[in-house]
Design an enzyme around this catalytic site. Sequence first.
Site, PDB file in Angstrom:
ATOM      1  N   ARG A  15       0.837  -1.188   0.000  1.00  0.00           N
ATOM      2  CA  ARG A  15       0.000   0.000   0.000  1.00  0.00           C
ATOM      3  C   ARG A  15       0.881   1.250   0.000  1.00  0.00           C
ATOM      4  NH1 ARG A  15      -3.751  -1.475   5.073  1.00  0.00           N
ATOM      5  NH2 ARG A  15      -1.779  -2.490   5.669  1.00  0.00           N
ATOM      6  N   LYS A  75       1.527   1.975   7.303  1.00  0.00           N
ATOM      7  CA  LYS A  75       1.834   1.189   8.488  1.00  0.00           C
ATOM      8  C   LYS A  75       2.777   1.933   9.421  1.00  0.00           C
ATOM      9  CE  LYS A  75       0.554  -2.161   9.522  1.00  0.00           C
ATOM     10  NZ  LYS A  75      -0.670  -2.388  10.360  1.00  0.00           N
ATOM     11  N   TYR A  94      -1.242   4.520  10.483  1.00  0.00           N
ATOM     12  CA  TYR A  94      -1.633   3.584  11.527  1.00  0.00           C
ATOM     13  C   TYR A  94      -0.451   3.404  12.473  1.00  0.00           C
ATOM     14  CZ  TYR A  94      -5.726   2.211   8.777  1.00  0.00           C
ATOM     15  OH  TYR A  94      -6.913   2.217   8.085  1.00  0.00           O
ATOM     16  N   HIS A  96      -0.966   1.870  16.156  1.00  0.00           N
ATOM     17  CA  HIS A  96      -1.205   0.703  17.011  1.00  0.00           C
ATOM     18  C   HIS A  96      -0.147   0.619  18.119  1.00  0.00           C
ATOM     19  CE1 HIS A  96      -4.265  -0.673  14.219  1.00  0.00           C
ATOM     20  NE2 HIS A  96      -3.398  -0.640  13.227  1.00  0.00           N
ATOM     21  N   GLU A 118      -6.074   4.977  13.457  1.00  0.00           N
ATOM     22  CA  GLU A 118      -7.035   4.099  14.117  1.00  0.00           C
ATOM     23  C   GLU A 118      -7.771   4.746  15.282  1.00  0.00           C
ATOM     24  OE1 GLU A 118      -3.092   3.185  16.220  1.00  0.00           O
ATOM     25  OE2 GLU A 118      -3.753   3.596  14.162  1.00  0.00           O
ATOM     26  N   ASP A 270      -3.301  -6.591  15.340  1.00  0.00           N
ATOM     27  CA  ASP A 270      -2.694  -5.256  15.334  1.00  0.00           C
ATOM     28  C   ASP A 270      -2.689  -4.632  16.724  1.00  0.00           C
ATOM     29  OD1 ASP A 270      -1.727  -4.734  12.789  1.00  0.00           O
ATOM     30  OD2 ASP A 270      -3.665  -4.101  12.021  1.00  0.00           O
TER      31      ASP A 270
END
Length: 374
Positions: A15, A75, A94, A96, A118, A270
Amino acid sequence: MRVGVPKEVKTHEYRVGLTPGSVRELVRRGHQVAVERDAGHAIGLDDAQYRAAGAEILPDAAAVCERSHLIVKVKEPQSSEYALLRQGQVLFTYLHLAPAPELTRALLAAGIVGIAYETVTDAHGGLPLLAPMSEVAGRMSIQAGAHCLEMEQGGRGMLLGGVPGVPAARVVILGGGVVGTNAARMAMGLEAHVMVLDNNLRRLYDLDLQFGAKLHTIFSTAEAVEEHVLSADLVIGAVLVPGGQAPRLMTASMVERMKRGAVLVDVSIDQGGCSETSRPTTHAEPTYRVGDVVHYCVSNMPGAVARTSTFALNNATLPFVLALADKGPVEAMRASPHLRAGLNVMAGQVTHAAVARDLGLPHVAADRALGLSR
């Protein structure tokens, strides 16, 4: 604003943070965008398309990060990327952080402004930047689970929907949110026997109205989880605590007593996973066994369908990227409580309560960090 898009380096992650269309919107508003060479090549977004949209193509991530104030990724930074971050830089991706103490320490030490997709919210109490990838992951979880049930993958040798005269597989979904709903939709489409467990009665009521008698809804208690997990052929872990670690609903003892060749697809990996036996895996080596149970715990599942995922993610993130670039990060977050909810770290401080709680770190409220309260 100088905006940078480095190439993702996580294993089998294809991505990209911004599509050429998103770049064009930024450039049209007077912003400068630097994209790492071949950042989108794997999914058919070539450098020529980015140049045509107005981006500058740079040879590596170091050059991109050096030039940019706002870094847009997909990510969380990998260990090889930590050294590229600098004080005051804004990272929008993201993150996490709750199950990732090493990454959290690195971001705090770098003194960056970390805004996590998120935990950004919307006016309806949803998580609009998590939702599109949760939709993808929920649908993929059934594909992955069906494949893992095959004998060659270590599974029970079951066809998810069965055939006339042979029972369908029992699919148990832990969590009725976006992941769980999409997993249920796919599993029912394949004619599996599907049940969803959740501790939110309103959510169970909504699912019942949406799917009717095809879907079995169960109020989630420790007893109910154990009963249905032990009878399942495929379990989908779809629980979510926004920003925090996923609750461990499945114990190691429970996994030991599951059916031989049963499969666990833990989409919540995740955020640490919903089973004591879960650990992150990659698309290169997606599964492992604990006893007789196949575990699929890929921590970037939507990366397997990277083109679809990239466009779905950009549709959701672009308005926020434009706000950050147009107003500047601080003013954009001051103006929007929804974007402000995404602030996880700033100036060496943890600004999200769930992250601080789960990692045992001091918490400074985002409002205070942004000068909106004392």
